[in-house]
Design a protein around this motif. Structure first.
Motif, short mmCIF file in Angstrom:
data_model
loop_
_atom_site.label_atom_id
_atom_site.label_comp_id
_atom_site.label_asym_id
_atom_site.label_seq_id
_atom_site.Cartn_x
_atom_site.Cartn_y
_atom_site.Cartn_z
N MET A 64 -64.23 0.54 -20.94
CA MET A 64 -63.34 -0.18 -21.93
C MET A 64 -62.84 0.27 -23.55
N PHE A 65 -64.11 1.02 -24.11
CA PHE A 65 -63.81 1.56 -25.00
C PHE A 65 -63.12 2.56 -24.94
N ILE A 66 -62.75 3.58 -23.94
CA ILE A 66 -62.28 4.91 -23.77
C ILE A 66 -61.16 4.61 -23.92
N GLY A 67 -60.46 3.74 -22.53
CA GLY A 67 -59.45 2.45 -22.80
C GLY A 67 -58.24 3.43 -22.29
N ALA A 68 -57.15 3.55 -22.17
CA ALA A 68 -56.00 4.31 -21.60
C ALA A 68 -55.50 5.65 -22.66
N SER A 69 -54.29 5.88 -22.62
CA SER A 69 -53.91 7.16 -22.79
C SER A 69 -52.83 6.44 -24.08
N PRO A 70 -52.40 7.70 -24.63
CA PRO A 70 -51.91 7.61 -26.03
C PRO A 70 -50.09 7.22 -25.58
N GLY A 71 -49.41 6.90 -26.42
CA GLY A 71 -48.13 5.87 -25.59
C GLY A 71 -47.92 4.88 -24.98
N SER A 72 -48.91 4.86 -24.36
CA SER A 72 -48.67 3.27 -22.58
C SER A 72 -49.33 1.86 -23.56
N THR A 73 -49.63 1.28 -22.15
CA THR A 73 -49.74 0.14 -22.61
C THR A 73 -50.63 -0.61 -22.62
N ILE B 21 -59.61 4.17 -27.38
CA ILE B 21 -59.63 5.15 -28.74
C ILE B 21 -58.43 6.50 -28.00
N LYS B 22 -58.44 5.70 -26.89
CA LYS B 22 -57.30 6.39 -25.93
C LYS B 22 -57.94 7.40 -25.17
N THR B 23 -58.09 8.46 -24.21
CA THR B 23 -57.99 9.30 -23.39
C THR B 23 -58.62 10.70 -24.17
N SER B 24 -57.22 11.22 -24.74
CA SER B 24 -57.17 12.21 -25.38
C SER B 24 -58.18 12.54 -26.71
N THR B 25 -58.57 11.32 -27.02
CA THR B 25 -59.35 10.84 -28.36
C THR B 25 -61.30 11.84 -27.66
N PHE B 26 -60.92 11.04 -26.37
CA PHE B 26 -62.46 11.06 -25.39
C PHE B 26 -62.46 12.70 -25.06
N PHE B 27 -61.47 13.31 -24.69
CA PHE B 27 -61.02 14.68 -24.51
C PHE B 27 -61.42 15.07 -25.23
N ILE B 28 -61.35 14.88 -26.85
CA ILE B 28 -61.62 15.91 -28.06
C ILE B 28 -62.81 16.23 -28.22
N ALA C 103 -59.24 12.29 -33.85
CA ALA C 103 -60.15 12.36 -33.42
C ALA C 103 -61.17 11.44 -33.17
N PHE C 104 -62.45 12.33 -34.58
CA PHE C 104 -63.76 12.07 -34.70
C PHE C 104 -63.11 10.28 -35.18
N LEU C 105 -62.43 9.96 -36.62
CA LEU C 105 -62.43 9.16 -37.91
C LEU C 105 -61.86 7.64 -36.99
N ILE C 106 -60.90 8.34 -35.63
CA ILE C 106 -60.37 6.84 -35.00
C ILE C 106 -61.73 6.57 -34.30
N THR C 107 -62.59 7.62 -33.90
CA THR C 107 -64.16 7.20 -32.87
C THR C 107 -64.83 6.09 -33.60
N GLN C 108 -64.69 6.92 -35.62
CA GLN C 108 -65.41 6.25 -36.20
C GLN C 108 -64.90 4.55 -36.74
N LEU C 109 -63.55 4.95 -36.44
CA LEU C 109 -63.19 3.17 -36.99
C LEU C 109 -63.68 2.96 -35.94
N SER C 110 -63.17 2.86 -35.28
CA SER C 110 -63.17 2.01 -33.81
C SER C 110 -64.51 1.67 -33.21
N ALA D 223 -57.16 0.58 -34.53
CA ALA D 223 -57.45 0.53 -35.86
C ALA D 223 -57.00 1.70 -37.09
N PHE D 224 -57.25 2.76 -36.48
CA PHE D 224 -56.22 3.81 -37.94
C PHE D 224 -55.12 3.28 -38.12
N THR D 225 -54.31 2.85 -37.87
CA THR D 225 -53.14 2.24 -37.96
C THR D 225 -53.44 1.06 -39.18
N ILE D 226 -53.77 0.23 -38.88
CA ILE D 226 -53.86 -0.95 -39.70
C ILE D 226 -54.78 -0.76 -41.04
#
Length: 434
Positions: free
Chosen positions: A290-299, A303-310, A339-346, A409-412
């Protein structure tokens, strides 16, 4: 009035998108409070209506009242529209209505679309929007047609058609809402292979992201895909396979059940088995998914799969002391830092939310509260069954978490920060780490 319009026009796209989602949620809550939306003899508070509207618009699936037992056909249509608007984004829906009315999409609308669709430039953005709307229509139509034979066995043809359409919209948009009643989600259909596969397929494709789907349809070869598509597809498959194996051997369920429970935590929220009956190991894996979630630009959220991959590639690069890259391409330091910033904020949002719920809900176990918080933030919608029993303050916290999770979280946090980059820098000095 002119000053207000000028003020709105001068706001950055991220703030306008956040404000738009907030207004849609409030409007949806008001509609869900109408007598025409509620079944005879059913009454609901504004907080529950607000919670449901937020959950639908943020395509989460957490509920404090059962949609099937609470809302009429009109109320369910409102829910479906909120889910569709939340999944596509109100900007895409608004621009789609403008295109349907044969009106021109102006520069400001294109700017909002660029921000909402997470693309780099304006080139072909209207064409991209048309492709996204057509793709959504095709997937949801096919999903409804394939779900109909399952539901028509238990309901009249007209009601089965309505359930099939709602289920398809909810599945493709990774919302996790059901209107079957009884608060059972899809547990009565846990052994129905067709519904499990159709629902799982809709969730997966909805969670891949429109850019990836269109890239696959355009190139039809993994080698020709963009780096983003390769990262998303490979990470998604890895998480699905790993999750299926873990659930198969920790929860002792059949392969179809293990597969579905590997799919649904990726921000979907449907349950074919009671979540509270899962082992601690199973719940832990669900929280990670649940924390990893889906992918960017999806529904979906997370944190998104691409973030986890990086993150994984950065760890591998640091251990091997090799250049950061994948699939014969380099990954920029800016992407790694983001990617690290998004993960830390999340993580910060999840930890703070869990701490607050622990203070407000001492009667529940910490694993239940952590699960609830991650589910809200990741817009997953799964629950151990405590959502309806939470206090009003806890529900408000979950509402806020769902809102943050949908927008990111990054956008907010950064949409209020407009600091220019500093030219002067201090002298660099190393710090001992580890």
């Amino acid at each position: 009035m002119k000053h207000i319009l000028r003020f709105i026009k001068n706001q950055p796209p991220a703030r306008l998108i956040a404000a738009g989602f907030f207004l849609i949620i409030l409007t949806g809550a008001c509609f869900l409070m109408l007598p025409i939306s509620l079944r005879p003899g059913v009454h609901t508070s504004f907080l529950d209506a607000l919670f449901t509207a937020t959950s639908a618009t943020c395509v989460t699936g957490l509920v404090t009242v059962d949609p099937g037992d609470t809302y009429t056909v009109f109320g369910r249509v409102v829910l479906a529209l909120l889910i569709q608007t939340g999944g596509l984004g109100f900007t895409s829906m608004g621009a789609g209505l403008m295109l349907a009315a044969r009106q021109r999409v102006g520069f400001k609308s294109r700017l909002l679309l660029k921000e909402a669709l997470n693309v780099d430039n304006f080139r072909g953005i209207v064409r991209l929007l048309k492709a996204i709307l057509l793709t959504t229509l095709i997937f949801e139509t096919v999903g409804a047609l394939l779900s109909f034979p399952v539901f028509v066995r238990d309901y009249s043809p007209l009601k089965a058609l309505g359930i099939s359409i709602f289920h398809s919209v909810s599945s493709f948009n990774n919302a996790g809402f059901d209107i079957l009643g009884g608060g059972q989600s899809l547990i009565p259909y846990q052994n129905d292979i067709l519904l499990n596969l159709v629902t799982g397929g809709l969730i997966i494709f909805g969670g891949l992201g429109f850019l990836v789907i269109l890239d696959v349809l355009r190139n039809r070869s993994f080698r020709k895909l963009t780096l983003h598509s390769k990262v998303v597809i490979s990470t998604t498959l890895t998480l699905l396979i790993a999750g299926t194996l873990v659930f198969r051997f920790t929860e002792h369920m059949p392969w179809i059940g293990a597969f579905f429970n590997s799919v649904t935590p990726r921000t979907a929220g449907f349950a074919t088995y009671p979540i509270n009956d899962f082992s601690n190991a199973g719940l832990f894996v669900m929280i990670l998914l649940m924390f990893i979630g889906a992918s960017p630009g999806s529904t979906g959220g997370g944190i998104k799969t691409s973030t986890f991959f990086i993150l994984m590639q950065a760890m591998r690069s640091a251990l091997n002391k090799r250049h950061m890259g994948a699939f014969h391409r380099s990954i920029s330091p800016e992407n790694t830092s983001r990617a690290f910033l998004i993960t830390q904020l999340s993580l910060s949002v999840v930890l703070i939310g869990t701490f607050l719920l622990c203070l407000l809900e001492p009667s529940f176990e910490m694993r239940q509260l952590l699960f609830e918080v991650v589910s809200a933030f990741g817009t997953a919608g799964l629950s151990t069954g405590i959502t309806a029993d939470l206090h009003a303050a806890s529900k408000l916290i979950l509402i806020f978490l769902m809102f943050i999770g949908r927008l990111g979280a990054f956008t907010i946090i950064t949409m209020w920060i407009e600091r220019p980059e500093q030219n002067a820098r201090y002298t660099e000095e190393s710090i001992t780490i580890g």
